[in-house]
Design a protein around this motif. Structure first.
Motif, PDB file in Angstrom:
ATOM      1  N   LYS A  56       0.838  -1.198   0.000  1.00 39.81           N
ATOM      2  CA  LYS A  56       0.000   0.000   0.000  1.00 39.81           C
ATOM      3  C   LYS A  56       0.869   1.242   0.000  1.00 39.81           C
ATOM      4  N   GLU A  57       1.954   1.216   0.804  1.00 37.07           N
ATOM      5  CA  GLU A  57       2.853   2.360   0.834  1.00 37.07           C
ATOM      6  C   GLU A  57       3.435   2.595  -0.555  1.00 37.07           C
ATOM      7  N   LEU A  58       3.823   1.478  -1.189  1.00 35.69           N
ATOM      8  CA  LEU A  58       4.383   1.583  -2.526  1.00 35.69           C
ATOM      9  C   LEU A  58       3.380   2.179  -3.497  1.00 35.69           C
ATOM     10  N   GLU A  59       2.135   1.730  -3.395  1.00 35.38           N
ATOM     11  CA  GLU A  59       1.112   2.240  -4.301  1.00 35.38           C
ATOM     12  C   GLU A  59       0.901   3.724  -4.090  1.00 35.38           C
ATOM     13  N   SER A  60       0.846   4.147  -2.857  1.00 39.17           N
ATOM     14  CA  SER A  60       0.616   5.571  -2.626  1.00 39.17           C
ATOM     15  C   SER A  60       1.832   6.371  -3.059  1.00 39.17           C
ATOM     16  N   PHE A  61       3.034   5.776  -2.914  1.00 36.16           N
ATOM     17  CA  PHE A  61       4.241   6.421  -3.390  1.00 36.16           C
ATOM     18  C   PHE A  61       4.155   6.604  -4.906  1.00 36.16           C
ATOM     19  N   THR A  62       3.776   5.522  -5.586  1.00 34.43           N
ATOM     20  CA  THR A  62       3.651   5.591  -7.035  1.00 34.43           C
ATOM     21  C   THR A  62       2.665   6.678  -7.438  1.00 34.43           C
ATOM     22  N   TYR A  63       1.563   6.719  -6.732  1.00 33.14           N
ATOM     23  CA  TYR A  63       0.556   7.723  -7.047  1.00 33.14           C
ATOM     24  C   TYR A  63       1.104   9.122  -6.851  1.00 33.14           C
ATOM     25  N   SER A  64       1.847   9.277  -5.756  1.00 33.40           N
ATOM     26  CA  SER A  64       2.475  10.566  -5.478  1.00 33.40           C
ATOM     27  C   SER A  64       3.365  10.980  -6.626  1.00 33.40           C
ATOM     28  N   VAL A  65       4.277  10.065  -6.977  1.00 34.62           N
ATOM     29  CA  VAL A  65       5.187  10.363  -8.069  1.00 34.62           C
ATOM     30  C   VAL A  65       4.400  10.729  -9.311  1.00 34.62           C
ATOM     31  N   SER A  66       3.373   9.879  -9.583  1.00 29.99           N
ATOM     32  CA  SER A  66       2.596  10.102 -10.782  1.00 29.99           C
ATOM     33  C   SER A  66       2.013  11.508 -10.817  1.00 29.99           C
ATOM     34  N   HIS A  67       1.566  11.953  -9.715  1.00 27.55           N
ATOM     35  CA  HIS A  67       0.864  13.249  -9.736  1.00 27.55           C
ATOM     36  C   HIS A  67       1.755  14.392  -9.326  1.00 27.55           C
ATOM     37  N   ASP A  68       2.400  14.260  -8.174  1.00 27.90           N
ATOM     38  CA  ASP A  68       3.070  15.426  -7.613  1.00 27.90           C
ATOM     39  C   ASP A  68       4.352  15.803  -8.323  1.00 27.90           C
ATOM     40  N   LEU A  69       5.098  14.815  -8.859  1.00 33.75           N
ATOM     41  CA  LEU A  69       6.338  15.174  -9.533  1.00 33.75           C
ATOM     42  C   LEU A  69       6.058  15.827 -10.876  1.00 33.75           C
ATOM     43  N   ARG A  70       4.958  15.421 -11.484  1.00 30.44           N
ATOM     44  CA  ARG A  70       4.687  15.900 -12.836  1.00 30.44           C
ATOM     45  C   ARG A  70       4.368  17.383 -12.887  1.00 30.44           C
ATOM     46  N   ALA A  71       3.609  17.793 -11.898  1.00 33.54           N
ATOM     47  CA  ALA A  71       3.136  19.180 -11.961  1.00 33.54           C
ATOM     48  C   ALA A  71       4.283  20.193 -12.033  1.00 33.54           C
ATOM     49  N   PRO A  72       5.219  20.181 -11.100  1.00 32.88           N
ATOM     50  CA  PRO A  72       6.300  21.175 -11.215  1.00 32.88           C
ATOM     51  C   PRO A  72       7.135  20.979 -12.476  1.00 32.88           C
ATOM     52  N   LEU A  73       7.268  19.707 -12.879  1.00 31.40           N
ATOM     53  CA  LEU A  73       8.030  19.446 -14.095  1.00 31.40           C
ATOM     54  C   LEU A  73       7.356  20.107 -15.301  1.00 31.40           C
ATOM     55  N   ARG A  74       6.055  20.041 -15.310  1.00 34.20           N
ATOM     56  CA  ARG A  74       5.309  20.663 -16.392  1.00 34.20           C
ATOM     57  C   ARG A  74       5.533  22.164 -16.408  1.00 34.20           C
ATOM     58  N   ALA A  75       5.556  22.709 -15.170  1.00 36.27           N
ATOM     59  CA  ALA A  75       5.779  24.156 -15.070  1.00 36.27           C
ATOM     60  C   ALA A  75       7.145  24.495 -15.633  1.00 36.27           C
ATOM     61  N   VAL A  76       8.183  23.739 -15.216  1.00 34.27           N
ATOM     62  CA  VAL A  76       9.537  24.014 -15.700  1.00 34.27           C
ATOM     63  C   VAL A  76       9.568  23.990 -17.216  1.00 34.27           C
ATOM     64  N   HIS A  77       9.034  22.909 -17.769  1.00 33.15           N
ATOM     65  CA  HIS A  77       9.090  22.767 -19.224  1.00 33.15           C
ATOM     66  C   HIS A  77       8.273  23.842 -19.925  1.00 33.15           C
ATOM     67  N   SER A  78       7.037  23.974 -19.452  1.00 30.85           N
ATOM     68  CA  SER A  78       6.152  24.892 -20.173  1.00 30.85           C
ATOM     69  C   SER A  78       6.644  26.326 -20.113  1.00 30.85           C
ATOM     70  N   TYR A  79       7.064  26.772 -18.959  1.00 32.63           N
ATOM     71  CA  TYR A  79       7.476  28.174 -18.857  1.00 32.63           C
ATOM     72  C   TYR A  79       8.773  28.413 -19.607  1.00 32.63           C
ATOM     73  N   SER A  80       9.611  27.384 -19.645  1.00 32.17           N
ATOM     74  CA  SER A  80      10.808  27.540 -20.480  1.00 32.17           C
ATOM     75  C   SER A  80      10.385  27.695 -21.937  1.00 32.17           C
ATOM     76  N   LYS A  81       9.372  26.982 -22.316  1.00 34.37           N
ATOM     77  CA  LYS A  81       8.884  27.049 -23.683  1.00 34.37           C
ATOM     78  C   LYS A  81       8.318  28.431 -23.985  1.00 34.37           C
ATOM     79  N   ILE A  82       7.584  28.933 -22.998  1.00 34.85           N
ATOM     80  CA  ILE A  82       7.037  30.280 -23.165  1.00 34.85           C
ATOM     81  C   ILE A  82       8.169  31.275 -23.333  1.00 34.85           C
ATOM     82  N   LEU A  83       9.209  31.068 -22.479  1.00 39.41           N
ATOM     83  CA  LEU A  83      10.385  31.930 -22.592  1.00 39.41           C
ATOM     84  C   LEU A  83      10.940  31.890 -24.002  1.00 39.41           C
ATOM     85  N   GLU A  84      11.067  30.670 -24.523  1.00 40.51           N
ATOM     86  CA  GLU A  84      11.592  30.494 -25.867  1.00 40.51           C
ATOM     87  C   GLU A  84      10.704  31.181 -26.885  1.00 40.51           C
TER      88      GLU A  84
END
Lengths: 482, 148
Positions: free
Chosen positions: A258-286
């Motif tokens: 269960k811990e692993l599953e919630s970890f996976t879910y965390s990674v799936s959701h929480d890591l992506r969001a800031p990554l999207r911001a980094v990529h997208s705003y860099s793109k906007i910059l470009e």
């Protein structure tokens, strides 16, 4: 049936009757023999007495050569019915008188035999000297049959047989009654043992009835039962402990999972969001500020964009890999032919820009047992790798086929690409392990790891062969359908 | 942005993500009137004209709701439930726009009546393309039941 396999009661009775029989037989035979012996003795004595008397009475007849007198004397033998023949020989050994008068003279031997009484054939004969003082006047011959004895012996036989029969019946009855004393406890013990063994009830105890060997047997038996009960209790208690442990471990594992599953879910959701911001705003910059940047600035932005995109791919691959660990294999029959052709067709149509020279050789392949979706992933990975690493060749040649191995089918994908160095074979299936650089061939290094996981989940094997610059062949085995 | 006539309601607790969404929609000329709320509570207040949005009581309902799932206070699932439970708001198309691609979430949303489920891509091109297509589909191509 062999004696040793007879039931105990029959054994005991048999032995008793046999011994009784033997004893009876020996006794009767001895008596019989004794009777015959004494009877012969008695008869001989009787005959000799008779002989002496007649001989004494015949002296006058012999002395005076009076044949008629002699005949008269001999005729008196009629009284003794067992005398079959008698005769008197004179001094010269000539037949003087005979009895009975009717039989032929040939019956008698021409000369008297030796003195004395003896058994000849089945008759008792005797030669009695007729003496007058010291002078021998002649010889008396007597012949007696043994009918008396035979009659007597017949009677004895009947009695003996009767006695034997009665004794047998008695022995049988008594042995039947008394063998119970011995066999009953044994049978009881055997029954108890059987009942315990059938019902598996080890709390029952056998009753001890005597203090002999059977008693010791009963004691030993009961002791064994005590041991068995004790051991059974121990086993049950161990089992319970084990079950407890298993339950605890399973719970721990479930918590872990269960811990692993919630970890996976965390990674799936929480890591992506800031990554999207980094990529997208860099793109906007470009997009919006590219004119304001010098060449190095432009390059920097490109690096940022490339890496954040890469990170997204890594996260996706890692999640796919972990999700696979939890997935259950749903095994059914897979039509390998249609599955493979579907995968290759997708590839051929999607890489149409580079489709200058692609040669695909697909053999007909037998069906196998496995999870359709997962095995499709395997093919997708292997075929995409085959394409990817052959992309630099003028002509891409890919061969797909199979061969049987025991109760499994081995499927292979062979390409004519750059191949890999067998020296690094153990890194081939490692997670995020690559044998080529990103510039040469892009990839996250998780494809083969996922493929290996899938094949292993199907209890199959996966392996590869290659020579640098001479292509590579990847093999995997699955349970065949017979 | 006028409160009264809102065509697309963007519900997202992340300012960064919301800005990207709005930028993509505007850049592609999908719509002009957007509104952004930062959490589920505000979203419900807006839709049902409660609290600080009571002035919206007679305003037309939004033509499209882009709904994120993971939000503080009231999360997207609850908002979805409430929207689809009310007869007046049930017909508003709701597109779930979220980072999560976990199957249980997808199942739950469709069960509650979501019209569509989009996973936010990590890279910007993918993201802006997705927003453009979603916006174009629901605002232009799709026939809504809301008469203008």
């Amino acid at each position: 049936m062999l004696f040793k396999d007879l039931p105990i009661q029959k054994k005991l009775m048999g032995v008793i009757i046999l011994i009784s029989g033997i004893v009876l037989l020996v006794t009767c035979t001895s008596f019989f023999a004794y009777e015959v012996f004494t009877f012969r003795q008695t008869t001989t004595r009787q005959l000799s007495t008779l002989g002496e008397i007649i001989a004494a009475n015949s002296t006058a007849a012999l002395a005076f050569d009076d044949q008629d007198n002699a005949n008269e004397i001999l005729a008196a033998l009629k009284a003794e019915q067992h005398i079959t023949a008698a005769s008197i020989y004179d001094q010269q050994g000539k037949l003087f008188s005979q009895y009975p008068a009717t039989i032929s003279a040939g019956e008698f031997s021409s000369t008297p035999g030796k003195d004395g009484y003896r058994f000849e054939n089945s008759y008792l004969i005797g030669f009695q000297p007729v003496m007058q003082g010291d002078k021998r006047l002649g010889t008396l011959y007597l012949k007696s049959d043994m009918n008396a004895m035979y009659e007597r012996l017949q009677l004895y036989s009947c009695i003996t047989i009767l006695v034997i029969i009665v004794s047998f019946l008695l022995a049988y009855t008594l042995s039947r009654i008394f063998q119970k004393r011995i066999s009953q406890p044994i049978l009881a013990l055997a029954e108890t043992a059987q009942a315990i063994s059938e019902r598996q009830d080890y709390s029952v105890r056998a009753t001890k009835v005597s203090n002999d060997e059977l008693g010791s047997l009963t004691d030993a038996f009961n002791q064994m039962l005590v041991q068995i009960q004790k051991q059974n209790l121990e086993i049950v208690s161990f089992n319970q402990q084990l079950e407890q442990k298993v339950m605890e471990r399973t719970n721990e594992l479930e918590v872990s999972n269960k811990e692993l599953e919630s970890f996976t879910y965390s990674v799936s959701h929480d890591l992506r969001a800031p990554l999207r911001a980094v990529h997208s705003y860099s793109k906007i910059l470009e997009e919006d500020y590219i004119e304001k940047l010098d060449d190095e600035g432009k390059q920097t932005i490109k690096v940022i964009l490339r890496n954040s995109k890469k990170m997204g791919e890594l996260i996706d691959d890692l999640l796919a890999f972990s999700r696979l660990g939890r997935k259950e294999v749903n095994s059914k029959d897979i039509h390998m032919d249609s599955l493979v052709r579907g995968v290759t067709n997708e590839f051929l149509s999607s890489t149409s820009e580079n489709n200058n020279n692609v040669e695909m050789k697909i053999q007909t392949m037998p069906a196998a047992s496995g999870d359709q979706a997962l095995i499709k992933q395997v093919w997708v990975n292997l075929v995409s790798n085959a394409f990817k690493y052959s992309s630099k060749r003028e002509k891409t040649v890919i061969e797909i086929g199979s061969y049987p191995k025991g109760d499994q089918n081995v499927y292979y994908v062979k390409d004519n690409g750059v191949g890999f160095d067998m020296q690094y074979y153990d890194k081939l299936f490692g997670v995020f392990q690559r044998l080529h650089s990103q510039e040469d061939f892009e990839g996250t290094g998780v494809g083969l790891a996922i493929t290996q996981r899938i094949v292993q989940k199907h209890h199959g094997e996966i392996w590869a062969e290659s020579k640098l610059n001479a292509g590579a062949t990847f093999y995997f085995s699955l349970q065949a359908i017979r | 942005m006028e409160n009264a006539e809102v065509e697309i309601l963007v519900v997202d607790d992340s300012m960064d993500d919301a800005n990207l969404t709005i930028r993509s929609l505007k850049k592609n000329n999908v719509v002009n009137h957007l509104f952004h709320v930062k959490d589920g509570a505000e979203a419900l207040d807006f839709i049902f004209a409660k609290g600080i949005y009571s002035s919206r009581a007679n305003a037309t309902k939004p033509k499209l709701i882009l709904l994120d799932l993971k939000m503080p206070k009231i999360n997207g699932i609850e908002v979805l439930e409430k929207i689809k439970a009310n007869a007046e708001t049930r017909t508003i198309p709701v597109v779930i726009l979220t980072s999560s691609q976990e199957d249980p979430d997808i199942q739950k949303c469709y069960k509650l009546g979501a019209n569509s489920y989009i996973t936010k891509p990590v890279d910007f091109e993918g993201f802006s393309k997705a927003i453009k297509e979603v916006g174009f589909y629901w605002m232009v191509l799709n026939r809504s039941n809301i008469s203008v």
